[in-house]
Design an enzyme around this catalytic site. Structure first.
Site, mmCIF file in Angstrom:
data_model
loop_
_atom_site.group_PDB
_atom_site.id
_atom_site.type_symbol
_atom_site.label_atom_id
_atom_site.label_comp_id
_atom_site.label_asym_id
_atom_site.label_seq_id
_atom_site.Cartn_x
_atom_site.Cartn_y
_atom_site.Cartn_z
ATOM 1 N N HIS A 193 0.835 -1.196 0.000
ATOM 2 C CA HIS A 193 0.000 0.000 0.000
ATOM 3 C C HIS A 193 0.876 1.254 0.000
ATOM 4 O O HIS A 193 0.695 2.163 -0.822
ATOM 5 C CB HIS A 193 -0.907 -0.022 1.238
ATOM 6 C CG HIS A 193 -1.735 1.209 1.444
ATOM 7 N ND1 HIS A 193 -3.104 1.193 1.358
ATOM 8 C CD2 HIS A 193 -1.390 2.494 1.746
ATOM 9 C CE1 HIS A 193 -3.577 2.408 1.588
ATOM 10 N NE2 HIS A 193 -2.544 3.204 1.835
ATOM 11 N N GLU A 194 1.834 1.290 0.924
ATOM 12 C CA GLU A 194 2.707 2.460 1.016
ATOM 13 C C GLU A 194 3.679 2.535 -0.162
ATOM 14 O O GLU A 194 4.011 3.616 -0.642
ATOM 15 C CB GLU A 194 3.474 2.440 2.342
ATOM 16 C CG GLU A 194 2.595 2.437 3.583
ATOM 17 C CD GLU A 194 1.604 3.600 3.623
ATOM 18 O OE1 GLU A 194 1.886 4.649 3.014
ATOM 19 O OE2 GLU A 194 0.545 3.449 4.249
ATOM 20 N N HIS A 253 1.999 4.245 -3.033
ATOM 21 C CA HIS A 253 2.054 5.701 -2.895
ATOM 22 C C HIS A 253 3.416 6.229 -3.360
ATOM 23 O O HIS A 253 3.502 7.190 -4.142
ATOM 24 C CB HIS A 253 1.862 6.103 -1.429
ATOM 25 C CG HIS A 253 0.458 6.030 -0.932
ATOM 26 N ND1 HIS A 253 -0.604 6.615 -1.578
ATOM 27 C CD2 HIS A 253 -0.057 5.463 0.198
ATOM 28 C CE1 HIS A 253 -1.711 6.405 -0.880
ATOM 29 N NE2 HIS A 253 -1.411 5.692 0.185
#
Length: 274
Positions: free
Chosen positions: A57-58, A61
């Protein structure tokens, strides 16, 4: 001014590889019924898979920010998938795992610090914010694929329940992250399109957005509406509510020690049928 990438900036962290190994071995133990305590193997598998999804998820980003113009991302270590790099170990790993244990909610994890001043274009800023929860959506699709493809023949029941519970976590994480609340990714998606005045007025509330959301989830009526929506989405993906419930019950392996596991789920696991 440009920043040169070192090879170590993109090298996958040994910590992440270790978590990936735990996920693979425990998943194999659940599938083959190798472990003496199936619940403990399910716990390891789901927890490791959840941490992997937090890292990805990170990473999503960070990777999107890199291609959008923030070339400082590599030097910060965000491309290594090291969970300890993403803001704070407590916020990134411990709290999300604790919320999984307590209530089966996919708490948004840590964050990457993006130098927004290096990035031009509203769509790029929105896409950077959306990239993380879209990763959770992708995880949910992968976890539920055997269900909506009707490909569960031969899948052991404990593994099926583990996938169902993991899908629940991904769906809750995606929904919570996409809420247009300051401090969450959903607000980051719409923020570039708001006026400067509105952004300045909302900014002081950003640190409290997540706290406010979970405060609301403690209200039974709000909690009921939220999980009704989650269950409806999962049913659309072929996952029944009883499967996610028994997945959570199996995940909490320690309840078996105190004779506190749901007898219906325990009977289903014992017979190997849902």
């Amino acid at each position: 001014m440009t920043t040169a990438f070192r090879r170590s900036d993109r090298r996958v962290s040994p910590i992440f590889l270790g978590i990936l190994a735990v996920m693979a071995v425990s998943g194999w133990a659940v599938w083959t019924d190798f472990a003496e305590q199936t619940g403990f193997a399910v716990f390891l598998f789901v927890t490791a898979a959840w941490i992997v999804s937090l890292c990805l998820h990170e990473y999503a980003h960070a990777r999107t920010a890199l291609h959008s113009g923030d070339i400082s991302i590599g030097a910060k270590g965000y491309l290594t998938l090291n969970p300890l790099i993403y803001t704070h170990a407590l916020l990134s790993i411990v709290l999300p795992v604790l919320f999984v244990i307590m209530g089966g909610i996919g708490l948004p994890g840590g964050a990457v610090y993006i130098e927004r001043g290096r990035i031009t274009g509203r769509w790029k800023h929105s896409l950077i914010s959306a990239a993380g929860p879209l990763t959770n959506v992708l995880f949910a699709i992968v976890c539920t694929a055997p269900f909506w493809l009707d490909a569960l023949d031969g899948v052991p029941l404990p593994f099926r329940l583990a996938l169902a519970f993991l899908a629940l976590l991904q769906v809750t994480a995606a929904i919570l992250n996409f809420l247009p609340v300051p401090g969450l990714d959903g607000y980051g998606v719409i923020e570039p399109w708001l006026s400067y005045t509105v952004r300045r007025q909302v900014e002081p509330f950003a640190p409290f957005g997540l706290i406010a959301v979970f405060g609301l989830l403690w209200i039974p009526e709000v909690n009921g509406v939220f999980f009704d929506a989650v269950d409806a989405l999962l049913r659309g993906l072929g996952v029944d509510e009883i499967e996610t419930y028994c997945g959570l019950d199996t995940y909490r392996f320690w309840r078996e020690w105190f004779g506190d596991q749901d007898p219906g789920c325990a009977a289903a696991l014992g017979s190997g049928t849902a």
